[in-house]
Design an enzyme around this catalytic site. Structure first.
Site, PDB file in Angstrom:
ATOM      1  N   ARG A   4      22.198  41.215  -6.677  1.00 18.10           N
ATOM      2  CA  ARG A   4      23.173  40.729  -7.652  1.00 18.10           C
ATOM      3  C   ARG A   4      23.042  39.220  -7.852  1.00 18.10           C
ATOM      4  O   ARG A   4      23.226  38.701  -8.952  1.00 18.10           O
ATOM      5  CB  ARG A   4      24.598  41.083  -7.184  1.00 18.10           C
ATOM      6  N   TYR A  25      31.303  40.358 -34.713  1.00 16.82           N
ATOM      7  CA  TYR A  25      31.150  41.729 -34.231  1.00 16.82           C
ATOM      8  C   TYR A  25      32.510  42.277 -33.788  1.00 16.82           C
ATOM      9  O   TYR A  25      33.289  41.586 -33.129  1.00 16.82           O
ATOM     10  CB  TYR A  25      30.146  41.733 -33.086  1.00 16.82           C
ATOM     11  N   ASP A  35      26.455  32.899 -31.503  1.00 14.21           N
ATOM     12  CA  ASP A  35      25.830  34.212 -31.357  1.00 14.21           C
ATOM     13  C   ASP A  35      24.740  34.317 -32.417  1.00 14.21           C
ATOM     14  O   ASP A  35      25.010  34.393 -33.612  1.00 14.21           O
ATOM     15  CB  ASP A  35      26.880  35.311 -31.537  1.00 14.21           C
ATOM     16  N   LYS A  77      19.663  44.411 -29.274  1.00 17.82           N
ATOM     17  CA  LYS A  77      19.244  44.519 -30.664  1.00 17.82           C
ATOM     18  C   LYS A  77      17.773  44.122 -30.833  1.00 17.82           C
ATOM     19  O   LYS A  77      16.899  44.748 -30.262  1.00 17.82           O
ATOM     20  CB  LYS A  77      20.173  43.667 -31.529  1.00 17.82           C
TER      21      LYS A  77
END
Length: 390
Positions: A58, A110, A179, A204
């Protein structure tokens, strides 16, 4: 990983960097040409709290580190971090702030970002204001810490002026996060225009194969990076090593894919502009786009994302059109090799309040396309036959 040779000076081009940055065989004891995947969740230590470089999966992983460094290079940044999703990256950025801090968010973003800020972050005491680009400065307050914008915006594809917004933010000692998912680092570098943070939904275009969910943050600010690195580890919002391996592989074709996405989407947009059943096409690569000149100043090209309004169409007619498509797949998401179509008002942006959707013109006749890599003649033929069904 055996060394830190990384991004060599001779790698000047984007495609070269995507293939070689921090991925040279000398990085690995095996001299593997293909960047290996390291799936181990833990790493042997020389003694208690005495480890070579990695301690626990992690906190750090070789496969993830390669990807993070390469992504930072492609965005002209110094520091990159990968997260379990685009919204995971957004959650990390929002967690930089504390109760009572104020975030200004662009109104056209979004739907998941809108929902996260409005329904989740607000519960933890963050004050969120959604505004259009003309209202940003008058909404800045003493407790404003961040301005969050998309450029291009989702789904109406407005072009936010990154340089002007960065100058405005810094005048008031506020951070700017951009973004840039729709444009990708192949076409746009928000950090070069003054942004403090770049956010990508790796899901994407950057991955481009519709088989990985991931997000990324890129910055040149060491203090922001250190805080985000702490949050990434503390909150555990990390991607799996296999997913990092997949995206590292996908980067090697990003330049080629984006060139074809742009070529196909522009031809589709020109076809739709001339169609009698289409009221308006929204594509930043066309001179008809109201911010076309701004887009050309800050981007070298456009992706396959575009929107258009059917002429006088009802919700039922929009559904008829979308259901008639054969090559375009009716599905959420975007940026894969395959062409997708969706109806934002009831799909990706259904969580946006109805009154806000009306203001943004996210109406039942607005169709969003993600133009893929298929043969352009087939894509246009598919749209033509579906339009005839209305």
């Amino acid at each position: 990983m055996s060394g830190e040779s990384g991004y060599l000076p001779q790698h000047k081009g984007f495609a070269t960097a995507a293939i070689h940055a921090f991925q040279e065989p000398e990085q690995w004891e095996s001299l593997a040409v293909v960047t290996p995947m390291v799936s181990s969740t833990t790493f042997k230590q020389y003694g208690p709290a005495n480890f070579k470089k990695y301690e626990y999966g992690r906190s750090g992983n070789p496969s993830r580190e390669v990807l993070e460094k390469c992504l930072a290079t492609l965005d002209n940044g110094k520091y990159g971090l990968c997260w379990s999703s685009g919204l995971g990256a957004t959650t990390g950025v929002a967690s930089l702030f504390t109760a009572g801090d104020h975030i200004i968010c662009g109104d056209d973003v979004y739907g998941g970002t809108n929902r996260l800020f409005r329904q989740v972050c607000s519960k933890f005491g963050l004050e969120i204001t959604f505004v259009n680009e003309k209202e940003i400065e008058k909404n800045i307050k003493p407790n404003t810490k961040l301005i969050w914008i998309e450029s291009l915006t989702n789904p109406t594809l407005k072009v936010m002026d990154i340089k002007a917004t960065a100058e405005l933010a810094h005048k008031h000692n506020v951070l700017l996060a951009v973004d840039s998912t729709f444009v990708t680092p192949y076409f746009q570098h928000p950090l070069d225009f003054g942004a403090d943070l770049v956010i990508h939904s790796i899901t994407k275009y950057i991955n481009g194969h519709s088989d990985v969910i991931m997000g990324a943050t890129i910055t040149n600010n060491k203090e922001i990076y250190d805080k985000l690195k702490f949050l990434q580890n503390s909150m555990g919002i990390i991607p799996a090593p296999f997913d990092c391996y997949q995206v590292t592989r996908s980067l090697k074709t990003l330049a080629l894919r984006m060139q074809q996405h742009m070529k196909n989407s522009i031809q589709v947009a020109k076809f739709l502009e001339k169609h009698p059943k289409v009221a308006r096409v929204v594509h930043p690569g066309l001179p008809s786009h109201p911010q076309h000149d701004i887009f050309k100043r800050q981007s070298s090209g456009c992706s396959g994302i575009m929107s258009f309004y059917l002429k006088n169409a009802t919700l039922e007619q929009s559904r008829t059109f979308l259901s008639a498509l054969k090559i375009f797949t009716l599905a959420e998401s975007l940026g894969g090799y395959e062409s997708l179509a969706e109806l934002p008002s009831v799909m990706t942006h259904a969580s946006v309040p109805e009154d806000q959707r009306k203001v943004l013109k996210i109406t039942d006749d607005l169709i969003r396309l993600s133009v893929g890599l298929e043969d352009i003649e087939d894509l246009i033929s598919d749209l033509q036959q579906a339009l005839e069904k209305i």
